[in-house]
Write an enzyme that holds these catalytic residues in place. Structure first.
Site, PDB file in Angstrom:
ATOM      1  N   HIS A 178       1.808   3.462   6.097  1.00  0.00           N
ATOM      2  CA  HIS A 178       2.255   2.575   5.025  1.00  0.00           C
ATOM      3  C   HIS A 178       3.601   3.121   4.536  1.00  0.00           C
ATOM      4  O   HIS A 178       3.725   4.327   4.275  1.00  0.00           O
ATOM      5  CB  HIS A 178       1.287   2.611   3.843  1.00  0.00           C
ATOM      6  N   GLU A 234       6.056  -0.287   0.616  1.00  0.00           N
ATOM      7  CA  GLU A 234       5.224  -1.280  -0.080  1.00  0.00           C
ATOM      8  C   GLU A 234       5.718  -1.313  -1.534  1.00  0.00           C
ATOM      9  O   GLU A 234       6.251  -2.315  -1.997  1.00  0.00           O
ATOM     10  CB  GLU A 234       3.743  -0.887  -0.010  1.00  0.00           C
TER      11      GLU A 234
HETATM   12  N1  HPA Z   1      -1.540   0.602   0.071  1.00  0.00           N
HETATM   13  C1  HPA Z   1      -1.845   1.889   0.113  1.00  0.00           C
HETATM   14  N2  HPA Z   1      -3.079   2.318   0.298  1.00  0.00           N
HETATM   15  C2  HPA Z   1      -4.059   1.435   0.443  1.00  0.00           C
HETATM   16  C3  HPA Z   1      -3.794   0.091   0.394  1.00  0.00           C
HETATM   17  C4  HPA Z   1      -2.469  -0.356   0.209  1.00  0.00           C
HETATM   18  O1  HPA Z   1      -2.127  -1.547   0.148  1.00  0.00           O
HETATM   19  N3  HPA Z   1      -4.994  -0.527   0.563  1.00  0.00           N
HETATM   20  C5  HPA Z   1      -5.928   0.432   0.713  1.00  0.00           C
HETATM   21  N4  HPA Z   1      -5.368   1.623   0.635  1.00  0.00           N
HETATM   22 ZN    ZN Z   2      -2.860  -1.224   3.385  1.00  0.00          ZN
END
Ligand code: HPA
Ligand code: ZN
Length: 329
Positions: A189, A192
């Site tokens: 990730h 975001e």
């Molecule tokens: N971002 C970061 N961690 C997470 C997310 C997310 O959208 N969903 C579940 N864990």
């Molecule tokens: Zn996620």
């Protein structure tokens, strides 16, 4: 025929519907701070990623046995099959379950058994990806990854999730080096809520094969050029972005401009039980705001399979399903 897609950004624990949380709590005699499903649902208003994560981690405490993992994975796969998902790369958070005293073998075998059944029953292919918490020390992730490798746990790759701001990818270089050296796929990730710089770090330092979310790349023109040139997959989660306030409204969502810019984007559901729905709800919401053409929908579906880790022959089969859908529309 539904649009065939690959689901590449889905957290298993994020498919825990309120009804399942209450039922599992009753099964294991766990006291929850809410007395009804409505009381639980009333908590589902989020102001940021962290406000969601606090509830998300508290609720997953109801998962206690191998059977629980099998049951929730099966429930998700049934739902996914109903909305046209033909391949799934499922995330789970091993640290959450080990911390609670579960045996990792029970967690993984419960999930795997359901994935194998879904492949037999509906032809949904799969990969399993263990995501490490960025809010926990990297040394903890490293120890757990070493254990998973030594004990030969059946995972196909690793990811990086949880709180983003203040926890840059560079903290996890050693973890990702070890994963790649052991033939595991690597995703993270990034971008975001966190800045474009975290995406650069995920690419250059963690050498990821895919970026989860990645929407903040739009703040950095040079980064967009690189992502386009490398056709680096970005797994975008529209309903998640709205519910976690990363984007104001669906009409403001950058997905159409990302597609237009030639970025390799695909649509995913992240934590569907918390964010208002699965793959079908994400597409329905996008269609309401943007009324995508058949060509745009086909491109998104194609991107999802091209961004997946399935082998080439299976990938070609899935892409043929997408073209068959396009020919009917
Ligand atoms: N971002 C970061 N961690 C997470 C997310 C997310 O959208 N969903 C579940 N864990
Ligand atoms: Zn996620």
């Amino acid at each position: 025929m539904k649009l065939p897609v690959a689901e590449l950004h889905i957290h298993l624990e994020g498919t825990l519907e309120p009804e399942m949380i209450m039922a599992l709590a009753a099964k294991h005699s766990i006291e929850l701070p809410y007395s009804s499903i409505d009381g639980l649902r009333a908590q589902y208003e989020f102001s940021s990623l962290q406000s969601f994560l606090d509830l998300f981690y508290a609720n997953m405490m109801v998962l206690r046995t191998r059977e629980d993992f099998h049951e929730i994975t099966m429930a998700y796969l049934q739902r996914a099959n109903d909305c046209g998902v033909r391949h799934v790369e499922l995330f789970f958070d091993p640290q959450a379950h080990v911390e609670r005293g579960m045996d990792l073998r029970d967690v993984i075998s419960g999930i795997r058994e359901a994935l194998n059944e879904a492949e037999e029953n509906w032809g949904i292919s799969h990969k399993l990806i263990a995501c490490f918490w960025r809010h926990a020390p990297a040394s903890e992730a490293l120890d757990l990854l070493r254990l998973m490798i030594t004990e030969k746990h059946e995972i196909d790759g690793i990811g990086l999730d949880s709180s983003e701001l203040g926890f840059p990818p560079e903290l996890f270089i050693e973890v990702f080096d070890l994963a790649r050296a052991n033939g595991l796929h690597v995703v993270a990730h990034a971008g975001e809520e966190g800045p474009a710089d975290y995406i650069w770090q995920a690419l250059d330092l963690l050498k990821v094969e895919r970026v989860d979310h990645g929407i903040r790349c739009l703040d950095d023109e040079k980064l967009v050029q690189r992502l386009v040139a490398e056709q680096m997959p970005l797994t975008v989660c529209p309903l998640s972005n709205i519910r976690l306030r990363a984007v104001d409204t669906m009409a403001d969502h950058p997905l159409p401009s990302m597609l237009e810019a030639g970025l390799k984007v695909s649509v995913h559901s992240d934590d569907p039980a918390y964010f208002g729905g699965y793959m079908d709800a994400n597409f329905a919401s996008l269609m309401e705001s943007f009324n995508f053409s058949t060509e745009q929908l086909t491109q998104l579906a194609r991107n999802s399979f091209e961004s997946s880790f399935i082998d080439d022959a299976a990938k070609q089969e899935r892409l043929a399903e997408v073209e068959a859908w396009a020919n009917q529309h």
